[in-house]
Motif scaffolding. Structure first.
Motif, PDB file in Angstrom:
ATOM      1  N   PRO A 207       1.358   8.692  15.886  1.00  0.00           N
ATOM      2  CA  PRO A 207       2.798   8.977  15.208  1.00  0.00           C
ATOM      3  C   PRO A 207       2.473   8.507  13.729  1.00  0.00           C
ATOM      4  O   PRO A 207       1.598   8.029  13.261  1.00  0.00           O
ATOM      5  N   MET A 208       3.499   8.891  13.000  1.00  0.00           N
ATOM      6  CA  MET A 208       3.485   8.753  11.511  1.00  0.00           C
ATOM      7  C   MET A 208       3.785   6.974  11.422  1.00  0.00           C
ATOM      8  O   MET A 208       4.504   6.491  12.136  1.00  0.00           O
ATOM      9  N   PRO A 209       2.772   6.598  10.571  1.00  0.00           N
ATOM     10  CA  PRO A 209       2.848   5.173  10.256  1.00  0.00           C
ATOM     11  C   PRO A 209       4.035   4.418   9.836  1.00  0.00           C
ATOM     12  O   PRO A 209       4.530   5.384   8.678  1.00  0.00           O
ATOM     13  N   PRO A 210       4.760   3.689  10.532  1.00  0.00           N
ATOM     14  CA  PRO A 210       6.073   3.143  10.006  1.00  0.00           C
ATOM     15  C   PRO A 210       6.255   2.968   8.556  1.00  0.00           C
ATOM     16  O   PRO A 210       7.462   3.214   7.728  1.00  0.00           O
TER      17      PRO A 210
ATOM     18  N   ASP B  64      -3.625   6.485   9.632  1.00  0.00           N
ATOM     19  CA  ASP B  64      -4.346   6.492  10.821  1.00  0.00           C
ATOM     20  C   ASP B  64      -5.580   5.822  10.611  1.00  0.00           C
ATOM     21  O   ASP B  64      -6.039   5.482  11.877  1.00  0.00           O
ATOM     22  N   VAL B  65      -6.201   5.329   9.550  1.00  0.00           N
ATOM     23  CA  VAL B  65      -7.488   4.606   9.329  1.00  0.00           C
ATOM     24  C   VAL B  65      -7.291   3.529   8.969  1.00  0.00           C
ATOM     25  O   VAL B  65      -7.667   2.419   9.524  1.00  0.00           O
ATOM     26  N   PHE B  66      -6.333   3.122   7.858  1.00  0.00           N
ATOM     27  CA  PHE B  66      -6.099   2.086   7.225  1.00  0.00           C
ATOM     28  C   PHE B  66      -5.136   1.040   8.132  1.00  0.00           C
ATOM     29  O   PHE B  66      -4.273   1.676   8.444  1.00  0.00           O
ATOM     30  N   ALA B  67      -4.968  -0.160   7.858  1.00  0.00           N
ATOM     31  CA  ALA B  67      -4.102  -1.082   8.420  1.00  0.00           C
ATOM     32  C   ALA B  67      -2.716  -0.612   7.591  1.00  0.00           C
ATOM     33  O   ALA B  67      -2.697  -0.185   6.397  1.00  0.00           O
ATOM     34  N   TRP B  68      -1.553  -0.999   7.978  1.00  0.00           N
ATOM     35  CA  TRP B  68      -0.281  -0.631   7.367  1.00  0.00           C
ATOM     36  C   TRP B  68      -0.270  -1.532   5.728  1.00  0.00           C
ATOM     37  O   TRP B  68       0.206  -0.904   5.051  1.00  0.00           O
ATOM     38  N   TRP B  69      -0.737  -2.788   5.961  1.00  0.00           N
ATOM     39  CA  TRP B  69      -0.804  -3.645   4.726  1.00  0.00           C
ATOM     40  C   TRP B  69      -1.543  -2.814   3.812  1.00  0.00           C
ATOM     41  O   TRP B  69      -1.384  -2.935   2.492  1.00  0.00           O
TER      42      TRP B  69
ATOM     43  N   LEU C 157     -12.215  -2.348  -0.717  1.00  0.00           N
ATOM     44  CA  LEU C 157     -11.767  -3.591  -0.408  1.00  0.00           C
ATOM     45  C   LEU C 157     -10.648  -3.571   1.034  1.00  0.00           C
ATOM     46  O   LEU C 157     -10.789  -4.461   1.706  1.00  0.00           O
ATOM     47  N   VAL C 158      -9.780  -2.650   0.950  1.00  0.00           N
ATOM     48  CA  VAL C 158      -8.774  -2.735   1.989  1.00  0.00           C
ATOM     49  C   VAL C 158      -9.215  -1.900   3.332  1.00  0.00           C
ATOM     50  O   VAL C 158      -8.387  -1.909   4.265  1.00  0.00           O
ATOM     51  N   SER C 159      -9.967  -0.921   3.092  1.00  0.00           N
ATOM     52  CA  SER C 159     -10.301  -0.327   4.496  1.00  0.00           C
ATOM     53  C   SER C 159     -10.872  -1.225   5.410  1.00  0.00           C
ATOM     54  O   SER C 159     -11.429  -2.233   5.359  1.00  0.00           O
TER      55      SER C 159
ATOM     56  N   LEU D 113       8.453   3.702   3.232  1.00  0.00           N
ATOM     57  CA  LEU D 113       8.437   4.089   1.710  1.00  0.00           C
ATOM     58  C   LEU D 113       9.132   5.453   1.569  1.00  0.00           C
ATOM     59  O   LEU D 113       9.920   5.463   0.260  1.00  0.00           O
ATOM     60  N   PHE D 114       8.993   6.316   2.415  1.00  0.00           N
ATOM     61  CA  PHE D 114       9.663   7.581   2.434  1.00  0.00           C
ATOM     62  C   PHE D 114      11.316   7.472   2.183  1.00  0.00           C
ATOM     63  O   PHE D 114      12.152   8.126   1.402  1.00  0.00           O
TER      64      PHE D 114
END
Length: 228
Positions: free
Chosen positions: A12-15, A108-113, A212-214, A20-21
């Protein structure tokens, strides 16, 4: 590479991307309804201009801060707030569609933060590059530097996958190259705007922040540096 880099096709679309949208959409709804006279009375026609002046990035303000060595919070906040104020409904819709599309892929790949760090960090970095390099006294506003940061993260993911497959990693930068050509064409036809540098700076920041954040980012980066 972590298995997190092989997301399922029906995620699903990341919350956080939706959030942000919705912030962008809510602000634009207020400004558009005010401009059309549905809310706020006659004075609401000037809400958009006032929002840009109050929350947009202004080159003259940044130059003043750097010269004086004074950095009031009311002006520092512009580096974040400018991303959520747009010049028109169309301006916001295009940015919003790109945010959802690229945010879905990156989220889908990165964490929400990490998505938030890339979006906001690229917006901040792109605005700083624009202000310092061009010394333009005008304004920039809109989510595009942050969105271009997500394009940078998207390119980073492709860059890794192409490397794993033993293919030409330069193909990861086809999208940003295409977008820059489109911006050049529009600039030649309708007059160039200086905010292209903020967009390009946002892309560069998004790509670099991804190291750094991946997933496993800092650990993987240190391992690569040690290997070299």
């Amino acid at each position: 590479m972590s298995k997190e880099f092989n997301p399922g096709p029906v995620n699903p679309m990341p919350p956080v991307v939706v959030g942000l949208f919705l912030v962008m959409l809510g602000i634009e709804a207020v400004l558009s309804l005010g401009n059309m006279g549905y809310i706020g009375g006659p004075g609401a026609v000037g809400w958009r201009a006032g929002a840009i002046q109050t929350y947009g990035i202004n080159g003259a303000v940044i130059e003043w801060m750097l010269e004086q060595g004074v950095f009031p919070a009311v002006h520092l906040m512009r580096f974040v707030t400018y991303l959520f104020v747009h010049g028109s409904l169309t301006h916001m819709i295009i940015a919003g569609v790109l945010l959802l599309a690229l945010g879905k892929f990156v989220g889908d790949v990165f964490a929400w933060w990490a998505v938030v760090v890339v979006f906001l960090g690229s917006g901040i970095g792109g605005a700083m590059i624009w202000a310092v390099v061009l010394n333009d006294p005008g304004y920039i506003f809109g989510a595009y530097p942050g969105v271009y940061g997500l394009i940078g993260a998207f390119s980073f993911i492709l860059w890794l996958r192409l490397g794993q497959a033993g293919e030409n990693r330069a193909r990861a930068f086809v999208l940003i190259g295409f977008l820059m050509v489109i911006q050049l064409i529009f600039g030649l036809l309708f007059g160039a705007r200086s905010d292209w540098l903020a967009d390009l700076g946002g892309f560069a920041c998004g790509f670099l922040l991804s190291f750094l954040v991946s997933p496993g980012g800092w650990r993987n980066l240190r391992a690569r540096l040690r290997h070299r």
